[in-house]
Design a protein around this motif. Structure first.
Motif, mmCIF file in Angstrom:
data_model
loop_
_atom_site.group_PDB
_atom_site.id
_atom_site.type_symbol
_atom_site.label_atom_id
_atom_site.label_comp_id
_atom_site.label_asym_id
_atom_site.label_seq_id
_atom_site.Cartn_x
_atom_site.Cartn_y
_atom_site.Cartn_z
ATOM 1 N N LEU A 1 6.480 -0.778 7.878
ATOM 2 C CA LEU A 1 6.924 -0.383 6.549
ATOM 3 C C LEU A 1 5.758 0.375 5.936
ATOM 4 O O LEU A 1 4.696 -0.200 5.688
ATOM 5 N N ILE A 2 5.937 1.660 5.745
ATOM 6 C CA ILE A 2 4.894 2.540 5.223
ATOM 7 C C ILE A 2 5.156 2.768 3.739
ATOM 8 O O ILE A 2 6.238 3.230 3.355
ATOM 9 N N LEU A 3 4.170 2.442 2.923
ATOM 10 C CA LEU A 3 4.294 2.553 1.478
ATOM 11 C C LEU A 3 3.406 3.688 0.972
ATOM 12 O O LEU A 3 2.204 3.692 1.235
ATOM 13 N N GLU A 4 3.988 4.620 0.254
ATOM 14 C CA GLU A 4 3.250 5.775 -0.263
ATOM 15 C C GLU A 4 2.548 5.463 -1.580
ATOM 16 O O GLU A 4 2.268 6.364 -2.353
ATOM 17 N N PHE A 5 2.272 4.222 -1.815
ATOM 18 C CA PHE A 5 1.599 3.796 -3.039
ATOM 19 C C PHE A 5 0.589 2.715 -2.669
ATOM 20 O O PHE A 5 0.550 2.257 -1.530
ATOM 21 N N SER A 6 -0.212 2.341 -3.637
ATOM 22 C CA SER A 6 -1.276 1.364 -3.390
ATOM 23 C C SER A 6 -0.859 -0.034 -3.840
ATOM 24 O O SER A 6 0.112 -0.198 -4.592
ATOM 25 N N LEU A 7 -1.627 -1.010 -3.407
ATOM 26 C CA LEU A 7 -1.422 -2.373 -3.881
ATOM 27 C C LEU A 7 -1.636 -2.429 -5.391
ATOM 28 O O LEU A 7 -0.926 -3.134 -6.103
#
Length: 164
Positions: free
Chosen positions: A89-95
């Protein structure tokens, strides 16, 4: 770390329903991108569609919709991902973006009080994906970083299964 033989070129498969994702041009051992329907996920490798599944989320709002309003469809997709040896699961945002939600999102101020999903719930959901479903969740911080991460993952998977 495994030492791989020289891998043959590979082609990225992008799902036809993917709206604002990535197109990879011919680069190094990547032969570029083809669009085909993938039953699960947004990206894979031509000829290895049963081995690797990459799902992309562009924003915290998209994730919130997937684990809130659209949870049944999304959990069905997670179930299908279990058949793949390599799932991401690739997220284009940060934690930080996730933990600041809904701050910084494009949700109108008057709608924020109506939200039924919290940043802590989404974090819990993501951690459970990793622990219970063995899905690699990667916060990439930006679309550019996510694109390079996807390309790197696919290159490594291609090398792993290379027969040359």
């Amino acid at each position: 770390m495994a030492k791989y033989k020289t891998a043959p070129p590979y082609t990225v498969v992008r799902d036809t329903r993917e709206q604002k994702g990535y197109f990879f041009k011919k680069f190094n051992t990547c032969n570029g991108t083809v669009q085909r329907k993938l039953d699960t996920g947004d990206y894979s490798i031509l000829g290895m569609e049963e081995k690797v599944c990459i799902e992309r989320k562009a924003s915290v709002v998209e994730l919130a919709n997937n684990v809130g309003f659209d949870k049944r469809r999304f959990t069905n997709e997670i179930e299908r991902m279990k058949d793949f040896p390599h799932r991401f699961l690739i997220l284009e945002f940060s934690l930080t973006d996730l933990m600041n939600f809904p701050e910084g999102s494009d949700i109108p101020e008057k709608e924020i009080s109506k939200l039924k999903i919290s940043n802590k719930y989404m974090l819990r959901f993501l951690m459970e994906l990793q622990i219970n479903d063995d899905i690699n969740v990667i916060f990439c911080d930006s679309k550019k970083n996510a694109k390079w991460t996807v390309l790197s993952i696919l290159k490594r998977i291609n090398e792993k299964y290379s027969t040359r």
